[in-house]
Structure formats: C-alpha cells, structure tokens
Motif scaffolding. Sequence first.
Motif, PDB file in Angstrom:
ATOM      1  N   GLY A   1       0.986  -1.264   0.170  1.00  0.00           N
ATOM      2  CA  GLY A   1      -0.169  -0.128  -0.036  1.00  0.00           C
ATOM      3  C   GLY A   1       0.786   1.248   0.012  1.00  0.00           C
ATOM      4  N   ARG A   2       2.003   1.238   0.752  1.00  0.00           N
ATOM      5  CA  ARG A   2       2.714   2.310   0.523  1.00  0.00           C
ATOM      6  C   ARG A   2       3.585   2.628  -0.712  1.00  0.00           C
ATOM      7  NH1 ARG A   2       4.484   0.115   5.856  1.00  0.00           N
ATOM      8  NH2 ARG A   2       6.020  -1.142   4.829  1.00  0.00           N
ATOM      9  N   LEU A   3       3.825   1.823  -1.675  1.00  0.00           N
ATOM     10  CA  LEU A   3       4.261   1.853  -2.907  1.00  0.00           C
ATOM     11  C   LEU A   3       3.088   2.296  -3.563  1.00  0.00           C
ATOM     12  CD1 LEU A   3       6.502   1.544  -4.878  1.00  0.00           C
ATOM     13  CD2 LEU A   3       5.607  -0.669  -5.566  1.00  0.00           C
ATOM     14  N   LEU A   4       1.749   1.753  -3.601  1.00  0.00           N
ATOM     15  CA  LEU A   4       0.509   2.367  -4.374  1.00  0.00           C
ATOM     16  C   LEU A   4       0.184   3.690  -3.952  1.00  0.00           C
ATOM     17  CD1 LEU A   4      -1.608  -1.001  -4.419  1.00  0.00           C
ATOM     18  CD2 LEU A   4       0.044  -0.248  -5.939  1.00  0.00           C
ATOM     19  N   ASP A   5       0.382   3.997  -2.724  1.00  0.00           N
ATOM     20  CA  ASP A   5       0.109   5.583  -2.375  1.00  0.00           C
ATOM     21  C   ASP A   5       1.221   6.497  -3.115  1.00  0.00           C
ATOM     22  OD1 ASP A   5      -1.147   7.468  -0.496  1.00  0.00           O
ATOM     23  OD2 ASP A   5       0.780   7.718   0.247  1.00  0.00           O
ATOM     24  N   LEU A   6       2.378   5.958  -3.159  1.00  0.00           N
ATOM     25  CA  LEU A   6       3.378   6.810  -3.608  1.00  0.00           C
ATOM     26  C   LEU A   6       3.110   7.002  -5.111  1.00  0.00           C
ATOM     27  CD1 LEU A   6       6.488   8.173  -3.754  1.00  0.00           C
ATOM     28  CD2 LEU A   6       7.146   5.571  -4.434  1.00  0.00           C
ATOM     29  N   GLY A   7       2.616   6.026  -5.583  1.00  0.00           N
ATOM     30  CA  GLY A   7       2.207   6.098  -7.251  1.00  0.00           C
ATOM     31  C   GLY A   7       1.327   7.090  -7.606  1.00  0.00           C
ATOM     32  N   ARG A   8       0.049   7.106  -6.707  1.00  0.00           N
ATOM     33  CA  ARG A   8      -1.081   8.042  -6.607  1.00  0.00           C
ATOM     34  C   ARG A   8      -0.654   9.188  -6.275  1.00  0.00           C
ATOM     35  NH1 ARG A   8      -3.284  11.102  -3.186  1.00  0.00           N
ATOM     36  NH2 ARG A   8      -2.258   9.578  -1.187  1.00  0.00           N
ATOM     37  N   ARG A   9       0.643   9.663  -5.491  1.00  0.00           N
ATOM     38  CA  ARG A   9       1.084  10.990  -5.383  1.00  0.00           C
ATOM     39  C   ARG A   9       1.864  11.428  -6.620  1.00  0.00           C
ATOM     40  NH1 ARG A   9       4.671  11.239  -1.459  1.00  0.00           N
ATOM     41  NH2 ARG A   9       4.750   9.066  -0.621  1.00  0.00           N
ATOM     42  N   LEU A  10       2.579  10.446  -7.261  1.00  0.00           N
ATOM     43  CA  LEU A  10       3.330  10.763  -8.279  1.00  0.00           C
ATOM     44  C   LEU A  10       2.349  11.090  -9.624  1.00  0.00           C
ATOM     45  CD1 LEU A  10       6.243   8.152  -8.405  1.00  0.00           C
ATOM     46  CD2 LEU A  10       6.530  10.601  -8.597  1.00  0.00           C
TER      47      LEU A  10
ATOM     48  N   TRP B   1       2.443  14.614 -11.587  1.00  0.00           N
ATOM     49  CA  TRP B   1       2.391  14.727 -12.891  1.00  0.00           C
ATOM     50  C   TRP B   1       1.363  15.630 -13.565  1.00  0.00           C
ATOM     51  CZ3 TRP B   1       3.553   8.875 -13.340  1.00  0.00           C
ATOM     52  CH2 TRP B   1       4.775   8.460 -13.171  1.00  0.00           C
ATOM     53  N   ARG B   2       0.300  15.523 -12.997  1.00  0.00           N
ATOM     54  CA  ARG B   2      -0.712  16.279 -13.619  1.00  0.00           C
ATOM     55  C   ARG B   2      -0.813  17.670 -13.153  1.00  0.00           C
ATOM     56  NH1 ARG B   2      -3.744  11.264 -13.005  1.00  0.00           N
ATOM     57  NH2 ARG B   2      -4.060  11.609 -10.569  1.00  0.00           N
ATOM     58  N   ALA B   3      -0.359  17.911 -11.741  1.00  0.00           N
ATOM     59  CA  ALA B   3      -0.179  19.270 -11.512  1.00  0.00           C
ATOM     60  C   ALA B   3       1.210  19.748 -11.881  1.00  0.00           C
ATOM     61  CB  ALA B   3      -0.307  19.168  -9.986  1.00  0.00           C
ATOM     62  N   GLN B   4       2.273  19.092 -12.382  1.00  0.00           N
ATOM     63  CA  GLN B   4       3.362  19.546 -12.718  1.00  0.00           C
ATOM     64  C   GLN B   4       4.241  20.038 -11.769  1.00  0.00           C
ATOM     65  OE1 GLN B   4       4.632  19.305 -16.315  1.00  0.00           O
ATOM     66  NE2 GLN B   4       3.582  17.853 -15.688  1.00  0.00           N
ATOM     67  N   ASP B   5       4.002  19.396 -10.320  1.00  0.00           N
ATOM     68  CA  ASP B   5       4.603  19.882  -9.134  1.00  0.00           C
ATOM     69  C   ASP B   5       6.116  19.163  -9.207  1.00  0.00           C
ATOM     70  OD1 ASP B   5       5.366  20.266  -6.591  1.00  0.00           O
ATOM     71  OD2 ASP B   5       3.391  20.060  -5.919  1.00  0.00           O
TER      72      ASP B   5
ATOM     73  N   GLU C   1      10.739  14.417  -4.542  1.00  0.00           N
ATOM     74  CA  GLU C   1      10.691  13.792  -3.315  1.00  0.00           C
ATOM     75  C   GLU C   1       9.899  12.535  -3.439  1.00  0.00           C
ATOM     76  OE1 GLU C   1       8.292  14.002   0.863  1.00  0.00           O
ATOM     77  OE2 GLU C   1       7.813  15.707  -0.458  1.00  0.00           O
ATOM     78  N   ALA C   2       8.984  12.125  -4.553  1.00  0.00           N
ATOM     79  CA  ALA C   2       8.437  11.002  -4.511  1.00  0.00           C
ATOM     80  C   ALA C   2       9.290  10.008  -5.400  1.00  0.00           C
ATOM     81  CB  ALA C   2       7.059  11.066  -5.313  1.00  0.00           C
ATOM     82  N   GLY C   3       9.955  10.662  -6.230  1.00  0.00           N
ATOM     83  CA  GLY C   3      11.346   9.872  -6.892  1.00  0.00           C
ATOM     84  C   GLY C   3      12.192   9.402  -6.063  1.00  0.00           C
ATOM     85  N   ARG C   4      12.732  10.126  -4.921  1.00  0.00           N
ATOM     86  CA  ARG C   4      13.613   9.538  -4.137  1.00  0.00           C
ATOM     87  C   ARG C   4      13.064   8.538  -3.292  1.00  0.00           C
ATOM     88  NH1 ARG C   4      14.638  15.209  -3.719  1.00  0.00           N
ATOM     89  NH2 ARG C   4      13.237  15.328  -1.773  1.00  0.00           N
ATOM     90  N   GLU C   5      11.798   8.421  -3.144  1.00  0.00           N
ATOM     91  CA  GLU C   5      11.237   7.361  -2.373  1.00  0.00           C
ATOM     92  C   GLU C   5      11.032   6.148  -3.164  1.00  0.00           C
ATOM     93  OE1 GLU C   5       7.805   8.338  -0.243  1.00  0.00           O
ATOM     94  OE2 GLU C   5       8.479  10.475   0.117  1.00  0.00           O
ATOM     95  N   ARG C   6      10.707   6.154  -4.395  1.00  0.00           N
ATOM     96  CA  ARG C   6      10.164   5.250  -5.225  1.00  0.00           C
ATOM     97  C   ARG C   6      11.421   4.102  -5.240  1.00  0.00           C
ATOM     98  NH1 ARG C   6       8.884   6.544 -11.428  1.00  0.00           N
ATOM     99  NH2 ARG C   6       8.524   4.452 -12.380  1.00  0.00           N
ATOM    100  N   THR C   7      12.559   4.272  -5.467  1.00  0.00           N
ATOM    101  CA  THR C   7      13.618   3.221  -5.871  1.00  0.00           C
ATOM    102  C   THR C   7      13.715   2.285  -4.595  1.00  0.00           C
ATOM    103  OG1 THR C   7      14.626   4.431  -7.434  1.00  0.00           O
ATOM    104  CG2 THR C   7      15.943   2.639  -6.485  1.00  0.00           C
ATOM    105  N   PRO C   8      14.027   2.747  -3.423  1.00  0.00           N
ATOM    106  CA  PRO C   8      14.241   1.902  -2.410  1.00  0.00           C
ATOM    107  C   PRO C   8      13.062   1.007  -1.950  1.00  0.00           C
ATOM    108  CG  PRO C   8      14.186   4.246  -1.604  1.00  0.00           C
ATOM    109  CD  PRO C   8      14.160   4.328  -3.128  1.00  0.00           C
TER     110      PRO C   8
END
Length: 308
Positions: A66-75, A79-83, A89-96
């Motif tokens: 669920g933590r990974l899927l929540d990260l995907g939702r935030r990413l 992307w949509r908001a171009q934030d 920040e999410a990119g740094r969390e994604r790989t580990p």
Amino acid sequence: MDVDEAADRLYGMVPEEFTSARDALAKEAKAAGDAALAKRVKALRKPTLVAWAVNRTARERSEELGRLLDLGRRLRDAWRAQDADVLAEAGRERTPLIARLVRSVREEAEAAGHPLAPAADLEIEQTLDAAVVDEDAAEQVRRGTLARPLSYSGFTPAPVVRPAPEPAARAQPAAKAEREAERHAGDEERQERERRETERREAERRRRIENLENTLAEAERAAQEAQRGRADWEAERTEAEREHERRTAKVEALTAKLAKARDKLNAAGHRLEIARREETNAERAARSARLRADQARAALDEARSGPQ
C-alpha cells in the motif's frame, strides 16, 4: 459467486492447485444454471510463478504494498499538477520502496515453497513500476489477481520547468533557455521510452521462455504419464496372452476329448441300431417258431384222438 469472487479465490492459491480449482468452480457455476459465469471462470488464466508471487505479496503484505501504491498516486497527481518538488521527493522514495518489495515478493514465494529464479527480479520490478505509473495496473496489483507480470510501455512525463519572468532586455536569452530546457526534456523522454521499450522486449522474451518452459514441463509430465499407462497396459496384455494360451490349450484338450466321445457315441449308436434290428428279426423268428409249434401240437392232438 461472481467472476471477481472466483478470481480472488483462485489467484490466492498456489499455481499447481489453480487449474483443478478453476474447473471445479466453472462446473459449479454451470450446474447452478449460469453458463455465462462458467465460461468467464473457465477463461481465467493460470498465473505464472512471478505473477503468483506478486499476488501472494499483495495478500500477505498489503500494508507494505500500500505504501508503494500510495506513492504512485502521489506521483501521478504531481505529474498532472506539474509539481516538481513532489515529483523529486516521490522519485527519491520510489527506488528503495520497489527494491524492498522485490525482496518481499521473493521472501513470500520462498516461504510458500516456490523460490524464484534470479531472472524474476526484472519482471517483479517492472510489475511494481507499472503499478506506480499506471492506475489500472495499480488496481490489478492491489487486488492480487495477476495472471502475467506487468510492464509499462509508455514514458514518465517530466514536469514542465517554466523560467521566471525576466526583464524585456533578457527576453531573448530566456526564450533560448526555455527551448534548451524543452529539448533536454524531449531527449530525456526519448531515452526513457527507449529504455522502457528495451526492458519491455526483454520481459516479453523472458515471459515467452517461461511459457515455453512451462509447456515443455507439462508435455514431459504428460509423456511420463502416457509411458506409465503404456507399461501398465503392456503388463495387462502379457497376462491376457498367457491366459488366452491357457484357455486355448484347455479348449483344444476338451475338443479332442469331445471328438473321442463323439466317436464312442457313434459306435454305441451303431451297436444299438444293430441290436434293435436283430431283436426285431429274432422276435419274428420266435413268433414263426411258436406258430409252427402250435400247429404241430394241434396235429399231434388230432392224431391221438382219432380211431385206433
């Protein structure tokens, strides 16, 4: 029962139980009069070992996934908001996060008695990566009903970097910087597409190899079963031949005895016929002799009673 409930039950099983359980559920649905459901259940595909391992992890370690899927939702929202800040920040969390989940999938498979080959890491990573960037893939992974590993063939959009407003005198350099930024972003997107296409092809090749290996294993099992069946019937044929030979010899012996008995019966019949014929002749002779004796007696009596 509907097809979603059937899928949830089936994809939670170990692969070797899948086919028989699926066929039983389809038969159950058909017996209940729901032929359409039976057909849809029958169409559910047996999961590959990697897909099954990810499904098991989705059930056994739902909080970690669920933590990974929540990260995907935030990413995706970023992307949509171009934030750019959230994306970074999410990119740094994604790989580990993905690395930890790959290990978790391996651990779950091994705990269930189905350790994965080293090459499986790429397919697991691609499946989890697809769940991060694609909402539909995320739902499939969350439900734990994968039949095959996933891969994402698109590209990850980069945030648009808009330069800060510049004085009119610097408008031309700013425009040049913006074009350079856009060109750089385009190059990154192209490289990302090429990388993902290469990974997709490699994953497809590995899936094809795995499918062929599974097909070969099933064919070899079928050949072994057929060989065992042939050996059983060979033994049965040998025993049947022995039994047939014994019975044939016995019939031949009985046939010979019957022929002798028929000869004796024919001889006895011939003897009986002669005896009957001679008995008839003897009876005629006896009657004729009795008649002559009676006549002789009558003549004698007459002679005795005449004049002296």
